[in-house]
Design a protein around this motif. Structure first.
Motif, short mmCIF file in Angstrom:
data_model
loop_
_atom_site.label_atom_id
_atom_site.label_comp_id
_atom_site.label_asym_id
_atom_site.label_seq_id
_atom_site.Cartn_x
_atom_site.Cartn_y
_atom_site.Cartn_z
N SER A 102 37.30 0.06 -19.34
CA SER A 102 37.11 0.56 -17.97
C SER A 102 35.80 0.10 -17.34
CB SER A 102 37.14 2.09 -17.98
OG SER A 102 38.35 2.55 -18.51
N LEU A 126 41.24 5.72 -14.97
CA LEU A 126 40.77 5.29 -13.65
C LEU A 126 41.86 5.50 -12.60
CD1 LEU A 126 39.21 1.93 -14.80
CD2 LEU A 126 37.94 3.85 -13.87
N THR A 177 43.39 -1.56 -11.06
CA THR A 177 42.70 -1.31 -12.33
C THR A 177 43.59 -1.57 -13.54
OG1 THR A 177 43.24 1.05 -12.26
CG2 THR A 177 41.11 0.37 -11.35
#
Length: 186
Positions: A102, A126, A177
């Motif tokens: 992340s 996320l 993401t």
């Protein structure tokens, strides 16, 4: 609480060998004269790694006591990254190994979900996309479309992604993401 294979669903958190896993997909097959076979793909909630397992017969699973809390990334101190629960304002440090995947999307004040197992933060989730500032991007040259009209850009977190030629240094871009790909200008 225990679950049998008929009660499993995608996203269910179970405990396997003392570790929390999430069910990604499963397949149940029963052949005549044989015990049923269950093929399950798990994702480790601690590391994010995928694990494929096959079980024979009527197997039972223990439900993992996993808790998700809304949090905000507040700062880094050496190898530790600090997150604040947005309801209780309690702070939780996590080390680089816990959140390695992340890091390329992590910026100050980003809202996310902390995943807790046995009251300890083990990983984070996320949002599906984040807005990041372009810190370095060579100017696009008109007519330079040999590579599908894209160029490499460096974002504020150090992540490098392919962006369209019209994206310039200082622009804010939306990044997925899950894939790390450019979505749009923000």
């Amino acid at each position: 609480m225990t679950l049998n294979y008929g009660e499993l669903k995608r996203g269910t958190s179970i405990e396997l060998d003392g570790e929390p896993y999430s069910v990604v997909e499963y397949e149940h097959s029963k052949m005549q004269g044989r015990a049923p076979v269950m093929k399950i793909r798990f994702r480790s909630l601690r590391t994010g790694k995928i694990l494929d397992r096959t079980f024979q017969g009527d197997v039972k699973f223990s439900l993992a006591h996993v808790d998700r809390r809304k949090a905000q990334y507040i700062y880094r101190d050496g190898d530790l990254f600090y997150f604040m629960d947005t309801e209780s304002f309690e702070q939780f440090p996590m080390n680089e190994d816990q959140i390695k995947e992340s890091l390329k999307f992590l910026k100050d004040q980003i809202e996310l979900d902390l995943i807790f197992f046995e009251d300890n933060p083990i990983s984070l989730e996320l949002p599906l996309n984040v807005d990041l500032k372009v810190t370095d991007s060579p100017p696009g040259v008109k007519g330079d479309t040999a590579q599908g009209a894209s160029k490499l850009a460096t974002l504020e977190t150090g992540l490098q992604i392919s962006v369209p030629l019209f994206v310039n240094e200082g622009d804010i871009v939306k990044v997925d993401t899950r894939t790390g790909e450019y979505l749009s200008r923000a």
